[in-house]
Design an enzyme around this catalytic site. Structure first.
Site, short mmCIF file in Angstrom:
data_model
loop_
_atom_site.label_atom_id
_atom_site.label_comp_id
_atom_site.label_asym_id
_atom_site.label_seq_id
_atom_site.Cartn_x
_atom_site.Cartn_y
_atom_site.Cartn_z
N ARG A 259 1.86 1.25 9.99
CA ARG A 259 1.49 1.96 8.92
C ARG A 259 2.74 1.66 7.72
O ARG A 259 3.46 2.19 7.64
CB ARG A 259 1.47 3.09 8.94
N SER B 130 -10.87 -5.31 10.57
CA SER B 130 -11.58 -5.33 9.93
C SER B 130 -12.13 -6.73 9.78
O SER B 130 -12.07 -6.63 7.96
CB SER B 130 -11.44 -4.62 8.47
N GLU C 65 -6.73 -0.81 15.65
CA GLU C 65 -6.88 -2.10 14.62
C GLU C 65 -6.15 -3.14 14.42
O GLU C 65 -5.08 -2.74 13.56
CB GLU C 65 -7.88 -1.44 13.74
N ARG D 175 0.84 -6.85 13.20
CA ARG D 175 0.20 -5.74 14.01
C ARG D 175 -0.48 -6.83 15.27
O ARG D 175 -0.19 -6.26 16.11
CB ARG D 175 -1.07 -5.79 13.22
N ARG E 80 0.83 -1.27 -0.17
CA ARG E 80 -0.19 0.06 0.27
C ARG E 80 0.81 1.22 -0.24
O ARG E 80 2.10 1.18 0.67
CB ARG E 80 -0.85 0.09 1.95
#
Length: 425
Positions: free
Chosen positions: A276, A351, A348, A390, A261
């Site tokens: 991130r 999801s 988070e 994570r 990403r």
């Protein structure tokens, strides 16, 4: 993509849905295009009917020796006008489809209305925050001190937002991925898949990454292909353009892949550590479900993701995303947020979303019911089971001790060759 007939018959319903999401997309733009489309079709059909009726009349004139020049001239005008109308109709239909492709999914009626993440209600929590009689460190401090993480050399190799893992840290991340795959396949009935990590534009469009989010993707130079941002993309498109037998539903896939990403909209956010990155690993779950049971499937998928953290003994909470915070393709979403003592906040880690028939319409994925002449769109669901990097952060920060060592959770010890504690050498 929304149903064209839904837009045409109940535009006010779509308008209200967009309002709940905080979207500024103008429904009237579509309605204007659709009226023009209907007008073009009506005029074209009238002229084509005139042309069809003139054919025998022209033949009759020629046979009887009568002058058909005026009629022939009129038909030339009609043919030219039909050609113009057909070209404009193609343009309008393309504009309509482009408009539909830009519209987010409609929230399920049970989704709380809200403007941002501040309006997301906590649904439940599991476990307790660890009690530490020392000042907990953040994962990048722990990992660097124990020789497992190196961000400076990673930056030398690739630039910012990359990481190097060594020894125990690399093995721990691999152990987490293997543990997640084993849990999802053995306990929850997912079939493991190794998909392509590079996909074409059609595949990205099928799940909704394109055309809206192209700036968030890594595009390959010289070809119209992209590095995957999540395994959701290739897994969901496995059945693109196909019809699944109803008896086969649900079809459940999971995959451990790298994810790429650009993080185009996150400048200045989470610049330290593993939170991130441009490249990270994730175990993804995808479910092709029957429309009658897809919301039950969402609850089961979320529970499957939660199970990983329960087995690791890590405290977390589940929140339901409000209308203004949901992703583009989702009709209902749960986020799982894990507690990180070093950062003193929830983050988070998964999801899980039901996309209804939104992605299935874009990718043309249907199912066939026995005795039914018309195929129906499946409902597609996706969820992280979990984000591996994570989860590594969560294990490190929750398992830390005052001396900077890290205790390995019992569930991971079989994958770690018996290692129970990571200590400085």
């Amino acid at each position: 993509m929304l149903d064209l007939k839904l837009m045409q018959k109940t535009p006010d319903l779509v308008r209200e849905s967009l309002k709940k999401r905080g979207s500024k997309i103008d429904v009237q733009e579509f309605l204007t295009l659709d009226e023009r489309r209907k007008s073009l079709i009506a005029e074209g059909e009238t002229l084509k009917a005139e042309r069809n009726a003139a054919g025998p009349e022209i033949a009759k004139c020629k046979k009887s020796g009568q002058d058909a020049s005026a009629l022939l001239a009129r038909m030339a005008e009609v043919s030219e006008r039909v050609k113009t109308l057909d070209a404009e109709l193609t343009e309008v239909e393309t504009a309509e489809r482009d408009w539909l492709m830009s519209v987010p999914n409609m929230p399920h009626e049970s989704v709380p209305v809200g403007a941002s993440e501040a309006d997301n209600p906590v649904v439940r929590s599991w476990g307790e925050k660890p009690v530490m009689d020392f000042e907990p460190k953040e994962h990048w401090e722990l990992g660097t001190a124990l020789g497992g993480l190196d961000f400076e050399r990673a930056a030398k190799l690739a630039g910012s937002r990359f990481a190097l893992s060594f020894g125990w840290c690399a093995r721990l991340e691999r152990a987490l991925a293997q543990f997640m795959l084993d849990t999802q396949t053995t306990l929850h009935g997912y079939t493991e898949v190794i998909p392509p990590y590079i996909v074409n534009r059609r595949t990205m469009t099928g799940t909704g990454q394109l055309p809206k989010f192209e700036e968030d993707l890594f595009k390959l130079e010289g070809v119209d292909s992209f590095l995957i941002p999540t395994a959701e993309v290739p897994l969901t498109n496995i059945y693109a353009g196909e019809v699944i037998d109803e008896a086969a539903l649900p079809v459940k896939f999971c995959a451990h892949t790298p994810c790429f990403r650009s993080e185009a909209g996150s400048y200045g956010k989470d610049t330290k550590g593993l939170i991130r990155l441009h490249q990270f690993h994730k175990v993804e779950m995808v479910n092709f479900a029957h429309p009658d049971t897809s919301y039950e499937a969402l609850e089961a998928m979320t529970a499957a993701a939660e199970k990983i953290l329960q087995l690791l003994g890590i405290h977390y909470r589940v929140i339901e995303l409000c209308t203004g915070d949901m992703g583009f393709g989702a009709t209902k979403t749960y986020d799982i947020e894990v507690w990180l003592p070093g950062q003193n906040q929830y983050r988070e880690i998964s999801s899980c979303s039901n996309c209804g028939d939104f992605q299935a319409r874009r990718a043309d994925i249907r199912f066939r019911s026995p005795g039914s002449k018309k195929n129906q769109y499946v409902h597609t669901l996706n969820g992280s089971g979990l984000a591996v990097g994570r989860c590594l952060v969560a294990v490190m920060e929750n398992g830390q001790r005052a001396d900077g060592s890290i205790v390995i959770p019992d569930a991971l010890k079989p994958y770690m060759g018996g290692l129970e504690v990571v200590e400085a050498k």
